[in-house]
Design a protein around this motif. Structure first.
Motif, PDB file in Angstrom:
ATOM      1  N   ARG A 152       0.846  -1.193   0.000  1.00 13.20           N
ATOM      2  CA  ARG A 152       0.000   0.000   0.000  1.00 13.20           C
ATOM      3  C   ARG A 152       0.867   1.223   0.000  1.00 13.20           C
ATOM      4  O   ARG A 152       1.743   1.376   0.853  1.00 13.20           O
ATOM      5  CB  ARG A 152      -0.817   0.051   1.295  1.00 13.20           C
ATOM      6  CG  ARG A 152      -2.027  -0.744   1.271  1.00 13.20           C
ATOM      7  CD  ARG A 152      -3.007  -0.324   2.325  1.00 13.20           C
ATOM      8  NE  ARG A 152      -2.481   0.088   3.615  1.00 13.20           N
ATOM      9  CZ  ARG A 152      -3.231   0.480   4.610  1.00 13.20           C
ATOM     10  NH1 ARG A 152      -4.544   0.537   4.473  1.00 13.20           N
ATOM     11  NH2 ARG A 152      -2.711   0.832   5.755  1.00 13.20           N
ATOM     12  N   MET A 157      -4.848  -9.043   6.733  1.00 13.30           N
ATOM     13  CA  MET A 157      -5.493  -7.742   6.974  1.00 13.30           C
ATOM     14  C   MET A 157      -6.281  -7.270   5.755  1.00 13.30           C
ATOM     15  O   MET A 157      -5.756  -7.191   4.649  1.00 13.30           O
ATOM     16  CB  MET A 157      -4.435  -6.684   7.309  1.00 13.30           C
ATOM     17  CG  MET A 157      -3.482  -7.064   8.420  1.00 13.30           C
ATOM     18  SD  MET A 157      -4.282  -7.553   9.944  1.00 13.30           S
ATOM     19  CE  MET A 157      -4.574  -5.982  10.710  1.00 13.30           C
ATOM     20  N   GLY A 212      -1.977  -3.820  14.416  1.00 10.57           N
ATOM     21  CA  GLY A 212      -0.804  -3.097  13.902  1.00 10.57           C
ATOM     22  C   GLY A 212      -0.490  -3.521  12.486  1.00 10.57           C
ATOM     23  O   GLY A 212      -1.363  -3.978  11.744  1.00 10.57           O
ATOM     24  N   ASP A 213       0.773  -3.369  12.110  1.00 14.20           N
ATOM     25  CA  ASP A 213       1.201  -3.724  10.748  1.00 14.20           C
ATOM     26  C   ASP A 213       1.584  -5.208  10.728  1.00 14.20           C
ATOM     27  O   ASP A 213       2.604  -5.610  11.304  1.00 14.20           O
ATOM     28  CB  ASP A 213       2.391  -2.847  10.346  1.00 14.20           C
ATOM     29  CG  ASP A 213       2.758  -3.062   8.881  1.00 14.20           C
ATOM     30  OD1 ASP A 213       2.988  -4.223   8.485  1.00 14.20           O
ATOM     31  OD2 ASP A 213       2.808  -2.084   8.131  1.00 14.20           O
ATOM     32  N   ALA A 214       0.757  -6.003  10.073  1.00 19.19           N
ATOM     33  CA  ALA A 214       0.946  -7.461  10.129  1.00 19.19           C
ATOM     34  C   ALA A 214       2.297  -7.872   9.551  1.00 19.19           C
ATOM     35  O   ALA A 214       3.001  -8.714  10.122  1.00 19.19           O
ATOM     36  CB  ALA A 214      -0.187  -8.158   9.387  1.00 19.19           C
ATOM     37  N   GLY A 215       2.681  -7.288   8.399  1.00 19.77           N
ATOM     38  CA  GLY A 215       3.960  -7.658   7.775  1.00 19.77           C
ATOM     39  C   GLY A 215       5.125  -7.353   8.707  1.00 19.77           C
ATOM     40  O   GLY A 215       6.022  -8.183   8.897  1.00 19.77           O
ATOM     41  N   GLY A 257      -5.247   4.624   7.681  1.00 24.05           N
ATOM     42  CA  GLY A 257      -5.671   3.381   7.031  1.00 24.05           C
ATOM     43  C   GLY A 257      -5.358   2.138   7.842  1.00 24.05           C
ATOM     44  O   GLY A 257      -5.388   1.032   7.313  1.00 24.05           O
ATOM     45  N   TYR A 258      -5.066   2.292   9.138  1.00 23.02           N
ATOM     46  CA  TYR A 258      -4.857   1.130  10.008  1.00 23.02           C
ATOM     47  C   TYR A 258      -6.171   0.697  10.630  1.00 23.02           C
ATOM     48  O   TYR A 258      -7.017   1.536  10.972  1.00 23.02           O
ATOM     49  CB  TYR A 258      -3.827   1.441  11.108  1.00 23.02           C
ATOM     50  CG  TYR A 258      -2.421   1.254  10.603  1.00 23.02           C
ATOM     51  CD1 TYR A 258      -1.802   0.008  10.675  1.00 23.02           C
ATOM     52  CD2 TYR A 258      -1.728   2.305  10.010  1.00 23.02           C
ATOM     53  CE1 TYR A 258      -0.530  -0.180  10.158  1.00 23.02           C
ATOM     54  CE2 TYR A 258      -0.456   2.122   9.494  1.00 23.02           C
ATOM     55  CZ  TYR A 258       0.138   0.879   9.576  1.00 23.02           C
ATOM     56  OH  TYR A 258       1.389   0.683   9.064  1.00 23.02           O
ATOM     57  N   ILE A 259      -6.310  -0.611  10.791  1.00 16.50           N
ATOM     58  CA  ILE A 259      -7.527  -1.151  11.391  1.00 16.50           C
ATOM     59  C   ILE A 259      -7.467  -0.942  12.904  1.00 16.50           C
ATOM     60  O   ILE A 259      -6.448  -1.232  13.543  1.00 16.50           O
ATOM     61  CB  ILE A 259      -7.689  -2.653  11.062  1.00 16.50           C
ATOM     62  CG1 ILE A 259      -7.724  -2.865   9.540  1.00 16.50           C
ATOM     63  CG2 ILE A 259      -8.945  -3.210  11.718  1.00 16.50           C
ATOM     64  CD1 ILE A 259      -7.734  -4.326   9.104  1.00 16.50           C
ATOM     65  N   ALA A 264      -8.024  -3.948   5.069  1.00 11.24           N
ATOM     66  CA  ALA A 264      -8.194  -2.612   5.658  1.00 11.24           C
ATOM     67  C   ALA A 264      -9.093  -1.758   4.764  1.00 11.24           C
ATOM     68  O   ALA A 264     -10.316  -1.757   4.922  1.00 11.24           O
ATOM     69  CB  ALA A 264      -6.825  -1.982   5.890  1.00 11.24           C
TER      70      ALA A 264
HETATM   71  N1  URA Z   1      -2.202  -3.349   6.965  1.00 13.33           N
HETATM   72  C1  URA Z   1      -1.830  -3.854   8.156  1.00 13.33           C
HETATM   73  O1  URA Z   1      -0.889  -4.647   8.249  1.00 13.33           O
HETATM   74  N2  URA Z   1      -2.498  -3.452   9.251  1.00 13.33           N
HETATM   75  C2  URA Z   1      -3.523  -2.602   9.205  1.00 13.33           C
HETATM   76  O2  URA Z   1      -4.121  -2.289  10.253  1.00 13.33           O
HETATM   77  C3  URA Z   1      -3.900  -2.085   7.952  1.00 13.33           C
HETATM   78  C4  URA Z   1      -3.231  -2.497   6.833  1.00 13.33           C
END
Ligand code: URA
Ligand code: PRP
Length: 209
Positions: free
Chosen positions: A104, A133, A199-202, A192-194, A135
């Motif tokens: 993204r 995720m 958090g950021d899954a990656g 744009g985070y849930i 989002a």
């Molecule tokens: N991607 C993620 O890894 N986490 C989010 O909350 C949104 C997009």
């Protein structure tokens, strides 16, 4: 409309709580994403067709049922979807694996494609797209559009957490796709985070932050 299944199984909800916890480190996070993917795949495969066969047990001959004629391709969306692949392959070791690379753009939140490699016979396969995720939904929508160019037999999406906006967008763009999730969260934040999310899954899977 495709089905939307939000699995409330206690094992899945327990692992989800641990994933959400900011104190869960990369190693445990990675293991649990894989375990959740396996449990969710179990749910997503409830409708696989069975055929009757005859087998000889040590005692007698009996009719029993096996999965037949279903060829699966798993397609993780890079990077975070990679965390789900070992778990689902444990359930379906004969499946093929394709990869779609998307990230993204942090400002526009639009998906940027950088890789696509699908099994050569994907048109004969039922495809299961993997990404923890959902989002805005942009990445999943884009990935599924690219897969549809190869005309697979069907497509399902397995995620872990979705925002309502992303789920709605995905259903509108691809109403033929069944969606399997562990949670539908409250909202997206301004980046744009849930929320509450995880958090950021990656970054959490690969320890990049
Ligand atoms: N991607 C993620 O890894 N986490 C989010 O909350 C949104 C997009
Ligand atoms: C994350 C996640 C999804 C996407 C979801 O990937 O793994 O692919 O965001 O967001 P969307 O629904 O708004 O498109 P990210 O772009 O952070 O890339 P990464 O997995 O390589 O870190």
């Amino acid at each position: 409309m495709g089905k939307v299944v939000i699995t409330k199984h206690p094992l899945i909800q327990h692992k989800l709580a641990l994933l959400r916890d900011k104190n869960t480190g990369s190693k445990d996070f990675r293991v649990m994403v894989g375990e959740m993917a396996m449990l969710m795949c179990f749910e997503a495969m409830r409708d696989l067709p069975l055929v009757e066969i005859e087998v000889e047990t040590p005692l007698t001959i009996t009719n029993t049922r096996v999965i037949s004629g279903t060829k699966i391709a798993f397609v993780p969306i890079l990077r975070a979807g990679l965390g789900m692949i070992d778990g689902v392959l444990n359930l379906v070791p004969s499946a093929r694996v394709g990869h779609i690379g998307l990230y993204r753009d942090p400002d526009s939140l639009q998906p940027v494609d950088y890789y696509c490699k699908l099994p050569i016979d994907v048109s004969e396969r039922d495809v299961i797209v993997l990404d923890p995720m959902l989002a805005t939904g942009g990445s999943a929508i884009d990935a599924i559009s690219r897969i549809k160019e190869h005309a697979p037999k069907s497509i399902k999406f397995i995620g872990i957490i979705a925002a309502p906006e992303g789920l709605q967008a995905l259903e509108e763009a691809h109403p033929d796709v069944d969606v399997f999730l562990a949670s539908l969260d409250e909202k997206l934040d301004e980046h744009g985070y849930i929320v509450p999310g995880l958090g950021d899954a990656g970054d959490r899977i690969f320890g990049t932050k």
